[in-house]
Scaffold this motif. Structure first.
Motif, PDB file in Angstrom:
ATOM      1  N   VAL A 199       0.785  -1.153   0.088  1.00  0.00           N
ATOM      2  CA  VAL A 199      -0.096  -0.043  -0.118  1.00  0.00           C
ATOM      3  C   VAL A 199       0.808   1.392  -0.171  1.00  0.00           C
ATOM      4  O   VAL A 199       1.894   1.221   0.793  1.00  0.00           O
ATOM      5  N   THR A 200       0.452   2.111  -0.893  1.00  0.00           N
ATOM      6  CA  THR A 200       1.198   3.528  -1.036  1.00  0.00           C
ATOM      7  C   THR A 200       0.998   4.215   0.284  1.00  0.00           C
ATOM      8  O   THR A 200      -0.244   4.584   0.579  1.00  0.00           O
ATOM      9  N   PRO A 201       1.933   4.643   1.197  1.00  0.00           N
ATOM     10  CA  PRO A 201       1.801   5.406   2.446  1.00  0.00           C
ATOM     11  C   PRO A 201       1.179   6.813   1.857  1.00  0.00           C
ATOM     12  O   PRO A 201       1.736   7.422   0.775  1.00  0.00           O
ATOM     13  N   THR A 235       1.432  12.162  -0.708  1.00  0.00           N
ATOM     14  CA  THR A 235       1.229  13.541  -0.408  1.00  0.00           C
ATOM     15  C   THR A 235       2.523  14.422  -0.830  1.00  0.00           C
ATOM     16  O   THR A 235       2.712  15.585  -1.673  1.00  0.00           O
ATOM     17  N   ALA A 236       3.700  13.680  -0.769  1.00  0.00           N
ATOM     18  CA  ALA A 236       4.975  14.247  -0.809  1.00  0.00           C
ATOM     19  C   ALA A 236       5.310  14.333  -2.564  1.00  0.00           C
ATOM     20  O   ALA A 236       5.886  15.408  -2.908  1.00  0.00           O
ATOM     21  N   LEU A 237       4.753  13.407  -3.125  1.00  0.00           N
ATOM     22  CA  LEU A 237       5.122  13.121  -4.505  1.00  0.00           C
ATOM     23  C   LEU A 237       4.013  14.126  -5.243  1.00  0.00           C
ATOM     24  O   LEU A 237       4.393  14.942  -6.204  1.00  0.00           O
ATOM     25  N   ARG A 238       2.977  14.420  -4.873  1.00  0.00           N
ATOM     26  CA  ARG A 238       2.119  15.681  -5.034  1.00  0.00           C
ATOM     27  C   ARG A 238       2.661  17.076  -4.969  1.00  0.00           C
ATOM     28  O   ARG A 238       2.693  17.715  -6.083  1.00  0.00           O
ATOM     29  N   LYS A 239       3.350  17.170  -4.120  1.00  0.00           N
ATOM     30  CA  LYS A 239       4.156  18.387  -3.908  1.00  0.00           C
ATOM     31  C   LYS A 239       5.460  18.482  -4.795  1.00  0.00           C
ATOM     32  O   LYS A 239       5.750  19.620  -5.346  1.00  0.00           O
ATOM     33  N   VAL A 240       6.094  17.627  -4.930  1.00  0.00           N
ATOM     34  CA  VAL A 240       7.323  17.522  -6.050  1.00  0.00           C
ATOM     35  C   VAL A 240       6.815  17.855  -7.277  1.00  0.00           C
ATOM     36  O   VAL A 240       7.199  18.700  -7.911  1.00  0.00           O
ATOM     37  N   CYS A 241       5.558  17.239  -7.682  1.00  0.00           N
ATOM     38  CA  CYS A 241       4.920  17.395  -9.013  1.00  0.00           C
ATOM     39  C   CYS A 241       4.670  18.796  -9.206  1.00  0.00           C
ATOM     40  O   CYS A 241       4.735  19.361 -10.213  1.00  0.00           O
ATOM     41  N   ILE A 250       5.377  18.490 -12.924  1.00  0.00           N
ATOM     42  CA  ILE A 250       5.339  16.971 -13.310  1.00  0.00           C
ATOM     43  C   ILE A 250       4.104  16.588 -13.105  1.00  0.00           C
ATOM     44  O   ILE A 250       3.398  17.138 -12.155  1.00  0.00           O
ATOM     45  N   LEU A 251       3.634  15.635 -13.902  1.00  0.00           N
ATOM     46  CA  LEU A 251       2.089  15.217 -13.941  1.00  0.00           C
ATOM     47  C   LEU A 251       2.344  13.830 -13.011  1.00  0.00           C
ATOM     48  O   LEU A 251       3.148  13.159 -13.057  1.00  0.00           O
ATOM     49  N   LEU A 252       1.322  13.553 -12.087  1.00  0.00           N
ATOM     50  CA  LEU A 252       1.332  12.307 -11.310  1.00  0.00           C
ATOM     51  C   LEU A 252       0.107  11.505 -12.009  1.00  0.00           C
ATOM     52  O   LEU A 252      -1.024  11.887 -12.092  1.00  0.00           O
ATOM     53  N   ILE A 253       0.773  10.242 -12.302  1.00  0.00           N
ATOM     54  CA  ILE A 253      -0.129   9.482 -12.947  1.00  0.00           C
ATOM     55  C   ILE A 253      -0.600   8.274 -12.015  1.00  0.00           C
ATOM     56  O   ILE A 253       0.532   7.797 -11.361  1.00  0.00           O
ATOM     57  N   ALA A 254      -1.412   7.979 -11.622  1.00  0.00           N
ATOM     58  CA  ALA A 254      -2.084   6.877 -10.766  1.00  0.00           C
ATOM     59  C   ALA A 254      -2.633   5.581 -11.668  1.00  0.00           C
ATOM     60  O   ALA A 254      -3.500   5.662 -12.285  1.00  0.00           O
ATOM     61  N   ASP A 255      -1.837   4.556 -11.425  1.00  0.00           N
ATOM     62  CA  ASP A 255      -2.235   3.444 -12.079  1.00  0.00           C
ATOM     63  C   ASP A 255      -2.975   2.566 -11.357  1.00  0.00           C
ATOM     64  O   ASP A 255      -2.781   1.903 -10.474  1.00  0.00           O
ATOM     65  N   GLU A 256      -4.302   2.739 -11.740  1.00  0.00           N
ATOM     66  CA  GLU A 256      -5.516   2.056 -11.233  1.00  0.00           C
ATOM     67  C   GLU A 256      -5.907   0.852 -11.862  1.00  0.00           C
ATOM     68  O   GLU A 256      -7.042   0.246 -11.450  1.00  0.00           O
ATOM     69  N   GLU A 309      -9.191   7.595  -3.819  1.00  0.00           N
ATOM     70  CA  GLU A 309     -10.025   8.251  -2.698  1.00  0.00           C
ATOM     71  C   GLU A 309      -9.471   8.019  -1.325  1.00  0.00           C
ATOM     72  O   GLU A 309     -10.116   8.749  -0.494  1.00  0.00           O
ATOM     73  N   HIS A 310      -8.706   7.084  -1.182  1.00  0.00           N
ATOM     74  CA  HIS A 310      -8.084   7.108   0.180  1.00  0.00           C
ATOM     75  C   HIS A 310      -7.049   8.136   0.218  1.00  0.00           C
ATOM     76  O   HIS A 310      -6.613   8.275   1.689  1.00  0.00           O
ATOM     77  N   HIS A 311      -6.683   8.952  -0.497  1.00  0.00           N
ATOM     78  CA  HIS A 311      -5.638   9.933  -0.156  1.00  0.00           C
ATOM     79  C   HIS A 311      -6.389  11.405  -0.338  1.00  0.00           C
ATOM     80  O   HIS A 311      -7.342  11.521  -1.066  1.00  0.00           O
ATOM     81  N   THR A 312      -5.579  12.194   0.284  1.00  0.00           N
ATOM     82  CA  THR A 312      -6.102  13.487   0.424  1.00  0.00           C
ATOM     83  C   THR A 312      -5.558  14.514  -0.560  1.00  0.00           C
ATOM     84  O   THR A 312      -6.025  15.750  -0.869  1.00  0.00           O
ATOM     85  N   VAL A 313      -4.700  13.827  -1.645  1.00  0.00           N
ATOM     86  CA  VAL A 313      -4.354  14.374  -2.743  1.00  0.00           C
ATOM     87  C   VAL A 313      -4.686  13.938  -3.992  1.00  0.00           C
ATOM     88  O   VAL A 313      -5.296  12.616  -3.980  1.00  0.00           O
TER      89      VAL A 313
END
Length: 421
Positions: free
Chosen positions: A215-217, A222-228, A233-239, A254-258
């Motif tokens: 599970v991604t912590p 959140t840190a990746l979103r900030k860096v992007c 940089i675009l953040l891609i979630a592979d779902e 939906e489990h994340h705040t970002v």
């Protein structure tokens, strides 16, 4: 030739590169049950590798496919479009956890969705670099392999891989990798290998599939979103594996705040029919020129009809909520079994995306042989299980979310027997 058994015929007719786990052959499936050519039945905890959240041959999905079959089977959407594709895109846009205007494109396979997400990201940003994670799985095409963070069997003998792909260590308690380690590696990557202004996207699974259901912590996401955001940089979630109720939410993000900028999907979207998709911020999705996206079978009308029915079933049968209930039952049973099975090193998951990691209790080393033995014992008792993990020492559970309670209880009893043995 007709007198040869199926296993012999398979070995003569198909290449060894298509690895096959089971030596029996399916003839029928219903909800969480499979029957083979001898009439033996199995409780399916594999789900076609996370494709069957709604089970085998759900009546509403069958009816939707049959109704479309009476109309037409194919036009190629980019030649002659049809309303079902548009309305499905509208439905995905309405539920995807991305703020603002969204657009969706459909394809056929999960790796097609991943490749097109990368194409879209590169086109929109004008950059080429892509960052992925160790233990990740993003498909078997050349770009999919390059993104995937596991060598055997996916990358063996297929090199060289496409360039401008980089990997970061994924946080794992059993591998002694922390979120801080991952972020430190990202910072070093920007200093040693690629200017962040050349990175188009970071791609990550909210829960790693083939990598071991890690599970991604939230603090990493959140840190990746900030860096992007800092570097464009675009953040891609592979779902592809986590989507459509498996984790207790329609999408695991939906489990994340970002939020991600782009989300890929496939597997259980089609209820067994081949369909995948990419949803993202409208301006990002509009990056490629007309004709830059598509495919002959992309958004096939039969698969689109099935996907509409899948969304209806998930909503009406409350499968997101059921995923949470079933996952908790499974997790509770596995945690209880730790007292009698010292090989259990970790029990983890989100909703019904649950796994158990097995190590040698004497050495602490990953025990893939133990996992294989458990799979064989479970199969003999009529329970189909899948393994995963970089070391092959993880059992993952991908039962249909529609599985009846009594059948689920029977499966847990079999699982208890083979783990405690």
């Amino acid at each position: 030739m007709k007198s040869l058994d199926l296993n012999t015929r398979r070995s003569l007719a198909t290449p060894r590169g298509i690895g096959v786990m089971c030596d029996f052959y399916a003839v029928r499936g219903s909800n969480a049950t499979l029957w083979d050519t001898t009439g033996k039945e199995y409780i399916d905890f594999a789900g076609g590798i996370a494709v069957l959240n709604t089970g085998h041959c759900h009546p509403r999905i069958k009816a939707a496919i049959a109704a479309q079959l009476d109309c037409f089977t194919h036009t190629a959407y980019q030649i002659v479009p049809y309303e079902g594709y548009i309305s499905l895109a509208e439905r995905i846009n309405s539920i995807a956890p991305i703020t603002g205007l969204k657009k969706t494109a459909f394809f056929t396979t999960g790796v097609e969705a991943v490749e097109n997400a990368v194409k879209i990201a590169r086109s929109y940003t004008g950059r080429s670099g892509v960052i992925a994670f160790t233990g990740s799985f993003h498909g078997r095409t050349m770009l999919g392999m390059a993104l995937t963070g596991k060598v055997a069997p996916y990358k063996l003998s297929f090199g060289p891989m496409p360039g401008d792909i980089y990997h970061l260590p994924f946080p794992s308690a059993t591998q002694d990798v922390s979120v801080a380690d991952s972020l430190k590696a990202l910072d070093f990557l920007f200093k040693a290998d690629i200017d962040p202004k050349r990175v188009a996207a970071i791609i990550i699974e909210p829960v790693q599939g083939e990598g071991g259901f890690n599970v991604t912590p939230p603090e990493l996401m959140t840190a990746l979103r900030k860096v992007c955001d800092e570097h464009g940089i675009l953040l891609i979630a592979d779902e592809v594996q986590t989507g459509f109720g498996r984790t207790g939410k329609m999408f695991a993000m939906e489990h994340h705040t970002v939020e991600a900028d782009i989300i890929t999907m496939a597997k259980s979207l089609g209820g067994g029919m081949p369909i995948s998709g990419v949803v993202g911020r409208a301006e990002v999705m509009d990056g490629p020129a007309a004709g830059g996206l598509g495919g002959t079978y992309a958004g096939n009308p039969l698969a689109v009809a099935a996907a509409h029915a899948v969304l209806d079933v998930i909503r009406d049968e409350k499968l997101c909520e059921r995923a949470t209930v079933l996952g908790q039952r499974l997790t509770d049973r596995l945690n209880t079994l730790r007292a009698t099975c010292p090989a259990i090193a970790d029990v983890r998951g989100l909703g019904s995306m649950v796994a158990v990691e097995l190590n040698d209790p004497d050495t602490g080393e990953p025990d893939a042989a133990k996992v294989k033995a458990i799979q064989e014992k479970a199969l003999a008792q009529g329970l189909l299980l899948l393994s995963c993990g970089v070391y092959g020492n993880v059992l993952r559970f991908l039962y249909p979310l529609t599985i009846p309670d009594d059948q689920f209880a029977s499966a847990l009893d079999i699982l208890s027997n083979v783990l405690a043995a």
